[in-house]
Design a protein around this motif. Structure first.
Motif, PDB file in Angstrom:
ATOM      1  N   UNK A 246       0.810  -1.226   0.000  1.00  0.00           N
ATOM      2  CA  UNK A 246       0.000   0.000   0.000  1.00  0.00           C
ATOM      3  C   UNK A 246       0.841   1.273   0.000  1.00  0.00           C
ATOM      4  N   UNK A 247       2.152   1.145   0.154  1.00  0.00           N
ATOM      5  CA  UNK A 247       3.029   2.314   0.161  1.00  0.00           C
ATOM      6  C   UNK A 247       3.477   2.595  -1.273  1.00  0.00           C
ATOM      7  N   UNK A 248       3.410   3.854  -1.669  1.00  0.00           N
ATOM      8  CA  UNK A 248       3.873   4.253  -2.988  1.00  0.00           C
ATOM      9  C   UNK A 248       5.397   4.292  -2.960  1.00  0.00           C
ATOM     10  N   UNK A 249       6.021   3.393  -3.688  1.00  0.00           N
ATOM     11  CA  UNK A 249       7.471   3.232  -3.635  1.00  0.00           C
ATOM     12  C   UNK A 249       8.166   3.917  -4.802  1.00  0.00           C
ATOM     13  N   UNK A 250       9.334   4.483  -4.516  1.00  0.00           N
ATOM     14  CA  UNK A 250      10.206   4.993  -5.567  1.00  0.00           C
ATOM     15  C   UNK A 250      10.991   3.842  -6.176  1.00  0.00           C
TER      16      UNK A 250
END
Length: 200
Positions: A99-103
């Motif tokens: 659910x975390x927007x990752x780079x």
């Protein structure tokens, strides 16, 4: 004491530590912790009072802590997770990690990133990030581009970020330690479920 701290104090490190941390279940969210009191005695956490918190989404969290935890937790929506310090890795479930927007996502099981299984090891990924496993066992990440001159020469060395071009030195939090590092360094948060590491 967190699960990570407990496993480290039990002597686990490297791949065995990562394997044990990947075995997290959602019902592992509360563990009765062993604490050391100021007088040197040990015991389990206890006390009376009300614990309350906030969760992103719609819902309520309530309960009473007195040796054991009781209460109700109703939640609909998404949970937002963030690390409190740039030099601390957030160990979370695979579901929460997704659910975390990752780079950047790194497969820790890949031989390409085997250096990240050794304390003090680091890798440069995508010519943009330098990622390391600090000597304290936390995944850390920074830009590979030095702020002194825009050259991609940042490495991890002796619990610091270091530019091999002109010797700029930075703390793990990105603060400059000498004149060539006066502009600071961009640092990223990390989170892992034990198999995948994300930079965000």
């Amino acid at each position: 004491m967190t699960r990570y701290e407990f496993l480290k104090s039990a002597g686990f490190s490297g791949a065995s530590l990562m394997a044990l941390l990947s075995c997290v279940k959602t019902d592992d969210s509360y563990v009765e912790a062993l604490v050391q009191n100021p007088d040197g005695t040990t015991g389990t956490t206890s006390g009376t009072g009300t614990t309350s918190g906030t969760t992103s989404g719609t819902g309520t969290t309530s309960g009473t802590t007195s040796g054991t935890t009781t209460g109700t937790n109703t939640n609909t929506g998404t949970t937002t997770v963030a690390a409190t310090n740039a030099d601390k890795t957030l160990f979370i479930s695979t579901d929460a990690l997704s659910k975390i927007t990752a780079k950047l996502k790194i497969d820790l099981t890949s031989a390409t990133y085997s250096k990240l299984k050794t304390l003090g090891g680091y890798v440069v990924v995508s010519s943009a990030y330098v990622v390391a496993l600090s000597k304290t066992g936390k995944f850390i990440a920074a830009t590979v581009t030095c702020s002194h001159e825009p050259k991609k020469r940042i490495i991890y060395s002796n619990e610091e970020w270091y530019c091999t071009d002109h010797g700029a030195r930075f703390t793990l939090a990105g603060k400059g330690l000498n004149s060539n590092a006066s502009k600071g360094l961009t640092i990223y948060n990390t989170a892992t479920d034990g198999n995948t590491l994300i930079i965000y």
